[in-house]
Design an enzyme around this catalytic site. Structure first.
Site, short mmCIF file in Angstrom:
data_model
loop_
_atom_site.label_atom_id
_atom_site.label_comp_id
_atom_site.label_asym_id
_atom_site.label_seq_id
_atom_site.Cartn_x
_atom_site.Cartn_y
_atom_site.Cartn_z
N ASP A 23 0.86 -1.17 0.00
CA ASP A 23 0.00 0.00 0.00
C ASP A 23 0.91 1.23 0.00
O ASP A 23 2.07 1.16 0.41
CB ASP A 23 -0.89 -0.03 1.24
CG ASP A 23 -1.70 1.24 1.42
OD1 ASP A 23 -2.38 1.66 0.46
OD2 ASP A 23 -1.63 1.84 2.51
N ASP A 25 -0.26 5.24 0.41
CA ASP A 25 -0.58 6.33 1.34
C ASP A 25 -0.76 5.82 2.76
O ASP A 25 -1.59 4.95 3.02
CB ASP A 25 -1.85 7.04 0.87
CG ASP A 25 -1.67 7.74 -0.46
OD1 ASP A 25 -1.36 8.94 -0.46
OD2 ASP A 25 -1.82 7.07 -1.50
N ASP A 201 -2.49 0.36 6.01
CA ASP A 201 -2.68 1.14 7.23
C ASP A 201 -4.12 1.41 7.61
O ASP A 201 -4.38 1.89 8.71
CB ASP A 201 -1.98 2.50 7.09
CG ASP A 201 -2.68 3.43 6.11
OD1 ASP A 201 -3.03 4.56 6.49
OD2 ASP A 201 -2.91 3.02 4.96
#
Length: 254
Positions: A23, A25, A201
């Site tokens: 991932d 961001d 996240d």
């Protein structure tokens, strides 16, 4: 979903037989007030080709951003395998899977969201490939109105689902998420037969964690401990960068 108490302090270092899914961001890079303000650490740009070689080419970005946006963010480094818009579009060794076209009704809905966001400086609407992203990180006062708009859109878009995040809501088609994107990659070389690892996240990354867990892989939550399917955790993108660089040992960066 597994309890946050099961999260280990950190994942093991990356092995040569892994397939690595990243991932962007909040994981590779810190969040910023707007997507355009996010920057990738030059050391990570330099390290990604070496990490790909270490994993036999089995490295992919898996992001809510479009493939086009990811290419711009990582320029001049070219990442061969990329899942954009949570997997609605994929570029990889087996070819190119474009995102679905957006019809007039969907575009009209996006225009309504833009009109709301215009009343809150800093709020941002993105409309790409059948996905509508409502961002209010830089304009928290927009959250009630944009949240209510998203709820009303649910009845007008029966083939879409809402995916709330910490600072926004994503409205995207049913049937595709980061777990499905990872599963698609794992069915073909160079990913096939490897042990998958995925870092993420936020709640949109949970399907990815579940998918790699089902394949006896390595799932890594980035950020504060919370209820998650992830089995490992790193505190922040800075810790991710150290983990990636430490995994390279004496690999040549080029």
């Amino acid at each position: 979903m597994e309890s946050e108490s099961t999260l280990a302090a950190e994942p093991p270092l990356i092995e040569d037989d892994w397939a690595l899914f990243l991932d962007v961001d909040g994981s590779l890079a810190e969040h910023a007030p707007t997507p355009d303000a996010v920057r990738i650490d030059p050391a990570i740009k330099q390290a990604l080709p070496a990490l790909s070689r270490k994993c036999g080419g089995a490295l992919a970005l898996v992001s809510g951003r479009s493939v086009e946006a990811l290419d711009a963010l990582f320029d001049p480094v070219h990442i061969a395998a990329v899942a954009g818009l949570h997997g609605l579009e994929r570029r990889w060794h087996a070819g190119w899977n474009p995102a679905p076209a957006m019809d007039a009704g969907f575009l009209a809905l996006a225009a309504e969201a833009e009109a709301i966001a215009a009343r809150f400086p800093g709020a941002l609407i993105e409309c790409r490939g059948g996905c509508l992203f409502l961002h209010w990180r830089a304009a928290p006062d927009a959250a009630p109105e944009l949240g209510a708009f998203a709820e009303s859109a649910r009845t007008r878009l029966p083939r879409h689902r809402l995916h709330p995040g910490a600072h926004g809501i994503e409205i995207r088609p049913v049937g595709m998420d980061k777990g499905a994107a990872i599963a698609a990659f794992m069915q073909a070389p160079p990913f096939q037969g490897r042990r998958p690892a995925f870092i993420g996240d936020d709640p949109a990354d949970e399907p990815g964690f579940a998918q790699v867990n089902a394949l006896d892989g390595v799932s890594v939550l980035i950020g504060a401990a919370r209820t998650s399917a992830a089995r490992h955790r790193l505190a922040n993108p800075g810790a991710v960068r150290r983990w990636l660089l430490d995994s390279l040992h004496d690999e040549v960066l080029a």
